[in-house]
Design a protein around this motif. Structure first.
Motif, PDB file in Angstrom:
ATOM      1  N   ASP A   1      40.739  35.635  51.713  1.00  0.00           N
ATOM      2  CA  ASP A   1      39.361  35.122  51.639  1.00  0.00           C
ATOM      3  C   ASP A   1      39.150  34.082  50.539  1.00  0.00           C
ATOM      4  O   ASP A   1      38.485  33.087  50.748  1.00  0.00           O
ATOM      5  CB  ASP A   1      38.348  36.273  51.490  1.00  0.00           C
ATOM      6  N   ARG A   2      39.697  34.312  49.342  1.00  0.00           N
ATOM      7  CA  ARG A   2      39.537  33.360  48.241  1.00  0.00           C
ATOM      8  C   ARG A   2      40.897  32.778  47.876  1.00  0.00           C
ATOM      9  O   ARG A   2      41.871  33.535  47.722  1.00  0.00           O
ATOM     10  CB  ARG A   2      38.953  34.063  47.023  1.00  0.00           C
TER      11      ARG A   2
ATOM     12  N   ASN B   1      36.023  29.713  46.391  1.00  0.00           N
ATOM     13  CA  ASN B   1      35.266  29.404  47.617  1.00  0.00           C
ATOM     14  C   ASN B   1      33.959  28.662  47.348  1.00  0.00           C
ATOM     15  O   ASN B   1      33.432  27.990  48.236  1.00  0.00           O
ATOM     16  CB  ASN B   1      34.886  30.702  48.355  1.00  0.00           C
TER      17      ASN B   1
ATOM     18  N   TRP C   1      28.172  35.698  41.178  1.00  0.00           N
ATOM     19  CA  TRP C   1      27.473  35.936  42.450  1.00  0.00           C
ATOM     20  C   TRP C   1      26.386  37.000  42.250  1.00  0.00           C
ATOM     21  O   TRP C   1      26.085  37.784  43.166  1.00  0.00           O
ATOM     22  CB  TRP C   1      28.430  36.414  43.533  1.00  0.00           C
TER      23      TRP C   1
ATOM     24  N   THR D   1      30.683  42.384  45.273  1.00  0.00           N
ATOM     25  CA  THR D   1      29.532  41.482  45.193  1.00  0.00           C
ATOM     26  C   THR D   1      28.861  41.247  46.544  1.00  0.00           C
ATOM     27  O   THR D   1      27.831  40.583  46.602  1.00  0.00           O
ATOM     28  CB  THR D   1      29.950  40.125  44.600  1.00  0.00           C
ATOM     29  N   SER D   2      29.487  41.744  47.616  1.00  0.00           N
ATOM     30  CA  SER D   2      28.828  41.688  48.920  1.00  0.00           C
ATOM     31  C   SER D   2      29.475  42.732  49.832  1.00  0.00           C
ATOM     32  O   SER D   2      30.565  43.236  49.546  1.00  0.00           O
ATOM     33  CB  SER D   2      28.887  40.277  49.524  1.00  0.00           C
TER      34      SER D   2
ATOM     35  N   LYS E   1      31.139  36.254  59.452  1.00  0.00           N
ATOM     36  CA  LYS E   1      32.590  36.174  59.210  1.00  0.00           C
ATOM     37  C   LYS E   1      33.066  37.615  59.407  1.00  0.00           C
ATOM     38  O   LYS E   1      32.909  38.435  58.503  1.00  0.00           O
ATOM     39  CB  LYS E   1      32.892  35.729  57.780  1.00  0.00           C
TER      40      LYS E   1
ATOM     41  N   ASP F   1      34.886  31.573  41.483  1.00  0.00           N
ATOM     42  CA  ASP F   1      35.369  31.851  42.844  1.00  0.00           C
ATOM     43  C   ASP F   1      35.726  30.521  43.510  1.00  0.00           C
ATOM     44  O   ASP F   1      34.864  29.655  43.660  1.00  0.00           O
ATOM     45  CB  ASP F   1      34.261  32.577  43.618  1.00  0.00           C
TER      46      ASP F   1
ATOM     47  N   ASN G   1      30.993  42.653  52.591  1.00  0.00           N
ATOM     48  CA  ASN G   1      32.284  42.359  53.219  1.00  0.00           C
ATOM     49  C   ASN G   1      33.453  42.956  52.430  1.00  0.00           C
ATOM     50  O   ASN G   1      34.436  43.422  53.004  1.00  0.00           O
ATOM     51  CB  ASN G   1      32.471  40.848  53.412  1.00  0.00           C
ATOM     52  N   TRP G   2      33.338  42.978  51.102  1.00  0.00           N
ATOM     53  CA  TRP G   2      34.437  43.494  50.285  1.00  0.00           C
ATOM     54  C   TRP G   2      34.551  45.007  50.431  1.00  0.00           C
ATOM     55  O   TRP G   2      35.643  45.570  50.442  1.00  0.00           O
ATOM     56  CB  TRP G   2      34.238  43.116  48.818  1.00  0.00           C
TER      57      TRP G   2
ATOM     58  N   ASP H   1      27.389  36.215  55.384  1.00  0.00           N
ATOM     59  CA  ASP H   1      27.992  37.560  55.349  1.00  0.00           C
ATOM     60  C   ASP H   1      27.409  38.534  56.359  1.00  0.00           C
ATOM     61  O   ASP H   1      27.970  39.602  56.573  1.00  0.00           O
ATOM     62  CB  ASP H   1      27.923  38.248  53.961  1.00  0.00           C
TER      63      ASP H   1
ATOM     64  N   ASN I   1      24.915  32.841  50.118  1.00  0.00           N
ATOM     65  CA  ASN I   1      25.153  34.112  50.805  1.00  0.00           C
ATOM     66  C   ASN I   1      23.883  34.948  50.886  1.00  0.00           C
ATOM     67  O   ASN I   1      22.833  34.562  50.361  1.00  0.00           O
ATOM     68  CB  ASN I   1      26.347  34.877  50.211  1.00  0.00           C
TER      69      ASN I   1
HETATM   70  C1  BGC Z   1      33.082  35.271  50.018  1.00  0.00           C
HETATM   71  C2  BGC Z   1      31.674  35.392  50.517  1.00  0.00           C
HETATM   72  C3  BGC Z   1      30.860  36.297  49.603  1.00  0.00           C
HETATM   73  C4  BGC Z   1      31.058  35.938  48.139  1.00  0.00           C
HETATM   74  C5  BGC Z   1      30.411  36.942  47.202  1.00  0.00           C
HETATM   75  C6  BGC Z   1      33.041  34.824  48.592  1.00  0.00           C
HETATM   76  O1  BGC Z   1      34.296  34.573  48.092  1.00  0.00           O
HETATM   77  O2  BGC Z   1      33.798  34.347  50.823  1.00  0.00           O
HETATM   78  O3  BGC Z   1      31.685  35.888  51.826  1.00  0.00           O
HETATM   79  O4  BGC Z   1      29.511  36.197  49.906  1.00  0.00           O
HETATM   80  O5  BGC Z   1      32.415  35.845  47.840  1.00  0.00           O
HETATM   81  O6  BGC Z   1      30.941  38.203  47.372  1.00  0.00           O
END
Ligand code: BGC
Length: 389
Positions: A154-155, A210, A248, A77-78, A322, A208, A80-81, A302, A277
């Motif tokens: 992260d989560r 977060n 997301w 979904t972004s 991050k 999520d 970073n993953w 992100d 994000n």
């Molecule tokens: C992450 C974010 C990210 C979001 C969607 C969250 O759990 O911490 O960095 O934007 O997931 O992928």
């Protein structure tokens, strides 16, 4: 239940974590208040890079030096993953471990099955970036029963004690930085228009863990400004439930913004948007553009490539850095410590209540990025820096 506020020493040790974020349970089940100050009775860690001596600190289970390590990542979904996948594969292999890194692209059931399969393949450590933090209890408890160590990545993983540690950027602080940036951006770019400024709020996906700390961190800054009339949420949609974006997904955020813009902004301008994000910020900008409205001050998170370009060009106002390399390195470092029969490094034993226990955490410091500091922040990032312009 609110927990005692973390000690000032501990806060100082983890760098620039703002006091505003401390002392809340950030598991996300209950609304938390903005907090401040410190509590002399709180315990502090000895060093940000060392494990605490706390009985409830990180676990000290020895794992093999060539252990199978399962890494269960959510959907892509972004960016970073996606980056995390490569970093885990490379970093774990280099450290002598045997990685199994997988995405749960088709949803929760796939992720549950992947974790079961990792256990069957003898994983001694399971790193989990949960799609839905509340739906992995059965799988993680089964993993734990084989002696595996579970690291939430992260989560947060919710409602189970089958989680040994949580390694993440401070999510509440991310929200605090976003709320602060929105206000600063409005003052800097929309000074002539207001106050009062018209704003809308976007939150992350409700599954999520977060998403609530992000939203609550931001609202700890914005709510007083809504109450004193500086900000007006013209749609009236101010709760997490109203603002949430299922999965997301950009299309969900864009659709909601389309509806809000046609329903509430026909005769007035939108000055600011809280976006959790970058993906959702760009979706909101698309909606604003199709409504023919001027670009509002908008936040993100992100440091995605497209959004960094928009920040440099003065379109998106802010994002959060991050550094995924830092987060993956901290996670792999924890596994190396376990292989050396040491405890998992922990620097926070109070903030993240997952509904069953306070999960010992290692929290990294998020950085706010605007046009002003982008070049400096990304100078050493291999994907983003050095910025040209
Ligand atoms: C992450 C974010 C990210 C979001 C969607 C969250 O759990 O911490 O960095 O934007 O997931 O992928």
């Amino acid at each position: 239940m609110r927990k005692p506020v973390r000690g000032l020493t501990a806060i100082a040790l983890v760098g620039a974590l703002a006091l505003a974020g401390c002392g809340n349970d950030r598991g996300g089940d209950t609304p938390s208040e903005p907090a401040g100050g410190d509590d002399a009775t709180s315990e502090a860690t000895d060093d940000a890079g060392e494990a605490t001596d706390d009985a409830d600190g990180g676990d000290a289970t020895c794992v093999s030096s060539d252990a199978v390590v399962g890494v269960a990542l959510p959907q892509k979904t972004s960016e970073n993953w996606v980056l995390a996948e490569q970093l885990f594969n490379d970093g774990l292999t280099e450290a002598g471990f045997q990685p199994i890194v997988q995405f749960g692209n088709s949803g929760v059931t796939e992720q549950q099955n992947q974790i079961d399969a990792m256990v069957e393949q003898g994983a001694e450590v399971i790193v989990v970036g949960a799609i839905d933090g509340s739906q992995l209890g059965t799988q993680l408890e089964a993993a734990k029963a084989t002696g595996a160590t579970i690291l939430a990545y992260d989560r947060l993983v919710k409602n189970t004690d089958a989680v040994d540690a949580y390694i993440a950027f401070d999510n509440f602080q991310v929200g605090v930085l976003q709320g602060t940036a929105l206000l600063e951006g409005l003052e800097a770019r929309q000074g002539e228009a207001g106050p009062p400024w018209n704003v809308e709020l976007i939150a992350g996906s409700s599954d999520d863990a977060n998403s609530i700390p992000f939203f609550e961190g931001a609202m700890s800054i914005l709510t007083p400004k809504i109450e004193d009339g500086t900000l007006v949420v013209v749609s009236g949609q101010t709760t997490f439930e109203q603002a949430a974006t299922q999965g997301w997904k950009a299309e969900n955020a864009q659709k909601r913004m389309d509806t809000i813009l046609s329903g509430s902004y026909e005769d007035t301008d939108l000055h600011g948007v809280l976006s959790p994000n970058d993906t959702l910020a760009r979706a909101a900008l698309t909606a604003v553009e199709s409504a023919g409205k001027p670009v509002p001050v908008i936040t993100g998170q992100d440091s995605e490539v497209e959004s960094v370009k928009l920040i440099v060009d003065g379109v998106q106002y802010s994002t959060i850095y991050k550094d995924t390399r830092e987060l993956v390195a901290q996670t792999i470092n924890s596994i190396k410590e376990l292989a050396a029969c040491n405890e998992i490094p922990i620097n926070d034993t109070e903030s993240y209540d997952n509904g069953v226990k306070i999960v010992p955490s290692y929290l990294l410091t998020p950085i706010i990025v605007t046009q002003d500091n982008a070049a400096e922040v990304y100078a050493n990032d291999p994907t983003l820096g050095p910025l040209t312009q």
